[in-house]
Design an enzyme around this catalytic site. Structure first.
Site, short mmCIF file in Angstrom:
data_model
loop_
_atom_site.label_atom_id
_atom_site.label_comp_id
_atom_site.label_asym_id
_atom_site.label_seq_id
_atom_site.Cartn_x
_atom_site.Cartn_y
_atom_site.Cartn_z
N ARG A 57 -12.97 1.23 -4.18
CA ARG A 57 -12.29 1.16 -2.97
C ARG A 57 -11.62 2.69 -2.51
O ARG A 57 -11.69 2.84 -1.40
CB ARG A 57 -11.44 -0.06 -2.67
CG ARG A 57 -10.86 -0.30 -1.48
CD ARG A 57 -9.97 -1.22 -1.12
NE ARG A 57 -9.95 -1.79 0.28
CZ ARG A 57 -8.87 -1.36 1.06
NH1 ARG A 57 -8.16 -0.32 0.40
NH2 ARG A 57 -8.71 -1.71 2.17
N CYS A 74 0.95 -1.28 0.15
CA CYS A 74 0.22 0.02 0.19
C CYS A 74 0.70 1.35 -0.09
O CYS A 74 2.01 1.25 0.73
CB CYS A 74 -0.93 -0.08 1.09
SG CYS A 74 -2.13 1.22 1.09
#
Length: 494
Positions: free
Chosen positions: A409, A313
């Site tokens: 998302r 991430c």
């Protein structure tokens, strides 16, 4: 009198954003054996687990085999939504049908596939769809097709029929299957449910499963099937997706967003609680107490904590938003505990010590992506890179994943320009989760023993009361706390 370390409330109120590696617990008093430690917990208000492990809703982590394996161990997996609603529902149904949670070592093909493209493994089973679950049409023994290798022959034209195949019900246990293989002198059995093949096990698969640590009761619903979670977004179309997932038997739903404190998520929480009052809803992701408070007021049954802490991430780097995971878990758990809402520590788990830290800091479970990626049960095929056997692992914020739909998302599916908040990488082959998760859990129990905590509630109370003390580790202390000073070494956890 001088005291060792700091209480959690003092350490985490100094304005620093701490990761798991930044902090260390000081040992407490032991008056029980490690095997007396209970790690039973709750994923959400009404979903109990035997172990605090959750597989992340990522398309390189959680599909049918991972969901069945995690449930059999007493944990749970959240099936990703980076596919159509019918595909996601099919993954859930398939997971619930894998009573024996083992990845078959045989190959599957459709009637249109060529023999050369499909001939991997000892057998190739031909089904209508080329995958499972599906209707079985026949099979090929690859050893009998050596003379056809390299020729463009359709697998359908050289397969055997199913007359000699041993079919057994999908919910047969290992003992039943082993007895049938022995009695019928068969090399494999086909597990069937409602006229479709759900798995095929050969003798080697059975021996492999027997070699793993013994499975407990597992995470089973009232219907006797594995409990499986599902991820959805917050768009209008996700309401229709949710209907498919509920019909498929999803036991809990996770609202999958990198920043959960939004009007979209709050409205979706209220819709789900009104439409499906018996279905637990997990909100997130959040990292602050105010974010958590908003979702708790909206009616969530669990909170997912973490923003930018995962190994793939890049949200903190790209967006300058997030929080160190140790601080985030402690802060959110402190407010969630007042409302009886379990917390999932999502991201930043690289070893058993990180799991201990997450749980003691207030989480009820840990959600893992890279820790489980590369395992036998993770989706995808193994390949070799620089002589090492690896599997692909990608962030749901990577451009590659977003092209399949995960951009919602990151609230980016309506954006004209797609901005990546994740990367694509590879992780080493870890073997089966059925083997390494039990060893990991044993290591976590030993950590709890050193802290004098015989359960999660006990650990939370010791931290809240100030009995458990913490310190911040300098960079040098972190180096000292790992392997150091060696020319070379081999690191084996079990």
């Amino acid at each position: 009198m001088m005291e060792d370390g700091f209480s959690g409330s003092k350490l985490f109120s100094q304005g620093y954003s701490y990761t798991y590696d930044d902090v260390i617990f000081l040992p407490h008093y032991i008056d029980f054996p490690a095997d007396a430690v209970s790690l039973s917990t709750h994923l959400s208000r009404n979903v109990p687990l035997s172990i605090p492990c959750v597989a992340s809703p990522m398309d390189t982590v959680s599909e049918a085999h991972m969901a069945a394996a995690m449930a059999s161990l007493g944990g749970i997996a959240i099936v990703h939504s980076n596919c159509t609603s019918s595909q996601q529902a099919s993954i859930i149904r398939s997971a619930k049908s894998l009573h024996l949670p083992i990845v078959p070592s045989v190959a599957f093909a459709s009637p249109e596939d060529s023999l050369s493209a499909a001939s991997s493994g000892k057998y190739v089973f031909v089904t209508n769809s080329g995958t499972l679950p599906s209707k079985l049409l026949g099979y090929v023994s690859t050893s009998n097709c050596e003379n056809l290798k390299g020729k463009e022959v359709k697998i359908f034209d050289c397969m055997r029929d199913c007359k000699s195949v041993e079919y057994v019900p999908w919910n047969y246990d290992l003992g039943n299957i082993e007895a049938i293989l022995e009695e019928k002198k068969s090399d494999f059995v086909v597990l069937e449910r409602d006229g479709e093949v759900v798995n095929v096990l050969i003798k080697e698969d059975v021996e492999r499963l027997k070699g793993y640590p013994k499975l407990g009761a597992g995470t089973v619903g009232s219907d006797g099937e594995w409990m499986v979670g599902a991820a959805i977004g917050t768009r209008e179309s996700d309401k229709e997706r949710l209907e498919h997932l509920v019909k498929a038997g999803a036991n809990v739903v996770v609202l999958d967003s990198s920043q959960g404190n939004s009007i979209y998520q709050i409205e979706m929480i209220k819709y789900i609680k009104k439409t499906y009052p018996q279905l637990d809803v997990i909100g997130g992701n959040v990292v602050t107490m105010s974010q958590a408070q908003n979702l708790i007021q909206a009616g969530v049954d669990g909170l997912r904590v973490g923003m930018g802490s995962g190994s793939i991430c890049t949200t903190q780097e790209v967006c300058a938003v997030g929080r160190g995971q140790a601080t985030a878990v402690y802060k959110v758990s402190s407010i969630a505990a007042q409302h009886g809402v379990p917390v999932i520590a999502d991201g930043g788990i690289s070893n058993s010590g990180h799991i201990v830290k997450a749980l003691v800091l207030g989480a009820s479970t840990v959600m893992m992506g890279s820790f489980l990626a590369g395992s036998t049960e993770a989706p995808g095929a193994y390949e070799y890179k620089n002589g090492q056997r690896v599997k692909k692992y990608r962030g749901m914020g990577s451009l590659e994943a977003m092209t399949k739909g995960s951009d919602q998302r990151y609230l980016g599916d309506t954006a004209k320009l797609k901005i990546a908040q994740g990367v694509v990488g590879a992780v080493a082959d870890k073997g089966s989760v059925l083997k390494f998760i039990p060893y990991t859990i044993q290591a976590v129990k030993q950590g709890f023993q050193d802290l004098g905590a015989s359960s999660l509630p006990s650990a939370h109370e010791l931290l809240k009361s100030g009995t458990l003390r913490l310190e911040v580790r300098t960079g040098a202390a972190q180096v000292e706390g790992g392997v150091h000073g060696l020319v070379s070494y081999e690191k084996k956890s079990f």
